[in-house]
Design a protein around this motif. Structure first.
Motif, PDB file in Angstrom:
ATOM      1  N   ARG A 110     -23.456 -18.323 -86.271  1.00 57.62           N
ATOM      2  CA  ARG A 110     -23.904 -19.694 -85.952  1.00 57.62           C
ATOM      3  C   ARG A 110     -23.101 -20.731 -86.749  1.00 57.62           C
ATOM      4  O   ARG A 110     -21.879 -20.739 -86.696  1.00 57.62           O
ATOM      5  N   ALA A 111     -23.787 -21.532 -87.606  1.00 53.40           N
ATOM      6  CA  ALA A 111     -23.067 -22.603 -88.329  1.00 53.40           C
ATOM      7  C   ALA A 111     -22.627 -22.139 -89.715  1.00 53.40           C
ATOM      8  O   ALA A 111     -22.115 -22.935 -90.510  1.00 53.40           O
TER       9      ALA A 111
ATOM     10  N   ASP B 116     -20.441 -21.959 -84.583  1.00 56.39           N
ATOM     11  CA  ASP B 116     -20.933 -23.350 -84.510  1.00 56.39           C
ATOM     12  C   ASP B 116     -20.583 -24.154 -85.767  1.00 56.39           C
ATOM     13  O   ASP B 116     -21.053 -25.277 -85.951  1.00 56.39           O
TER      14      ASP B 116
ATOM     15  N   ASN C 232     -18.556 -26.474 -88.281  1.00 49.94           N
ATOM     16  CA  ASN C 232     -17.497 -27.491 -88.179  1.00 49.94           C
ATOM     17  C   ASN C 232     -17.485 -28.341 -89.437  1.00 49.94           C
ATOM     18  O   ASN C 232     -18.428 -28.315 -90.223  1.00 49.94           O
TER      19      ASN C 232
ATOM     20  N   SER D 152     -24.306 -23.624 -94.018  1.00 54.75           N
ATOM     21  CA  SER D 152     -23.708 -24.662 -93.173  1.00 54.75           C
ATOM     22  C   SER D 152     -22.611 -25.379 -93.957  1.00 54.75           C
ATOM     23  O   SER D 152     -22.652 -25.424 -95.190  1.00 54.75           O
TER      24      SER D 152
END
Ligand code: FEH
Ligand code: ZN
Ligand code: ZN
Length: 346
Positions: free
Chosen positions: A25-26, A74, A76, A133
């Motif tokens: 995911r992130a 995901d 960024n 994240s």
């Protein structure tokens, strides 16, 4: 990969081989280049069962710098290969505080089984660390990893403490810094770089006062029975406009309230177990304000990194290979580390 993990309460951390994480995911995978050793690591290592809400086992290390190694689909905001510093407080991620990058004061902190990287979640005393994240990463290109890692805790915590009382530190004001260790020596530099005040340093070790001098303190004195009088004589007889206590014992708190100017600011950062009795009428300086700053918000970590990149901060470090973590822990426990101990993967 090798990781220094806490596997049982009361046991010393052990080097263990575990799977290298894969970012989903992130998430972002960071290859660790340096991880600072903090007194809070000692509190975690020494904690009795049930004292901390953390689930065992987990990897220690909450003061981390490295390079981005891989991104979840995901993720960024960061690029593979970029040097980064971890924003170590990990809150719930969705409350009002976390949404603003103040995970250090997460509204759900009391309900979480962790406080961050290396604090109930796998941290940076390993070859790699998985970050939830990219918002928990601050770019630090241009800084050596050994200089960057301590900024994420020692630097951010000191900066946050100073930021809370900077309004009191104009021209002619006096700040006293008690405890010139991994955090205190950076607080002296941050005061020098961001305020116009006079900086007085107190410690129990001559070599710490020498570090205070190298960090830009105007004056340093050993902790003695007459230290309050010595500081008043040096700081203008009205007393200190602000005191930052990075030790937090009964003795240092007594000294702090003994030198504080009426209406002054006291920030207690050290977890030395000291107590203040707040009572009216009482002996505390009228109008003084007390803060218990904890770590700091993400945007202030970016400000600390900016100060360091501008050459305004130099972290005094003692470097240890990760395989010598036990020696570093012992040295820190016995007050025999100058500045900040930094572990580097072997
Ligand atoms: C982290 C977790 C719990 C208590 C204290 C700390 C500090 O080391 C963070 O600066
Ligand atoms: Zn810490
Ligand atoms: Zn939260």
């Amino acid at each position: 990969m090798r990781a220094l993990r806490l596997t049982a309460w009361g046991d010393p951390p052990a080097p263990v081989d575990i799977e290298r994480p894969v970012p989903l995911r992130a998430q972002v995978l960071v290859r660790v280049e340096a991880t600072g050793l903090c007194h809070s690591d000692l509190h975690v290592i020494d904690a009795a069962p049930g004292v901390l809400p953390y689930q065992l086992p987990f990897t220690l290390g909450h003061e981390v710098a490295g390079r981005v190694a891989a991104l979840g689909p995901d993720a960024n905001g960061v690029e593979v290969g970029e040097r980064v510093v971890l924003y170590g407080p990990w809150g719930c991620g969705s409350c009002g505080r976390c949404a603003e990058g103040w995970d250090n004061y997460c509204d759900r902190r009391a309900t979480l089984p962790w406080h961050g990287a290396g604090l109930g979640r796998d941290g940076g005393m390993a070859e790699y660390v998985l970050v939830p994240s990219a918002r928990h990463l601050v770019p630090a290109d241009g800084l050596a990893a050994e200089q960057a890692a301590p900024l994420s805790d020692a630097g951010l915590t000191s900066y946050h403490a100073v930021a809370g009382l900077r309004h009191a530190l104009g021209e002619g004001a006096t700040a006293v810094v008690i405890g010139i260790g991994g955090l205190g020596h950076l607080a002296v530099q941050i005061l020098r770089a961001t305020t116009a005040c006079r900086v007085l340093a107190v410690d129990v070790r001559d070599d710490a006062l020498a570090l205070a001098d190298r960090s830009g303190a105007d004056f340093g004195t050993l902790m003695r029975a007459d230290t309050a009088q010595v500081l008043r004589a040096r700081g203008g007889d009205v007393g200190a406009d602000a005191v930052l206590d990075f030790v937090g014992t009964a003795e240092t708190l007594d000294l702090a309230v003994g030198v504080l100017r009426p209406g002054g600011e006291l920030a207690v950062v050290g977890s030395g177990g000291g107590r203040l009795t707040v009572a009216k009428p009482g002996v505390l300086p009228p109008g003084f304000r007390l803060s218990l700053p904890f770590w700091g918000p993400r945007h202030q970590l970016a400000e600390v990194v900016e100060l360091a990149c501008a050459g305004a901060l130099h972290v005094e470090t003692e470097r240890f290979p990760m395989s010598a973590a036990a020696e570093a822990i012992d040295r820190l426990r016995h007050g025999r580390v100058r500045g900040r101990a930094v572990l580097v993967p072997d």
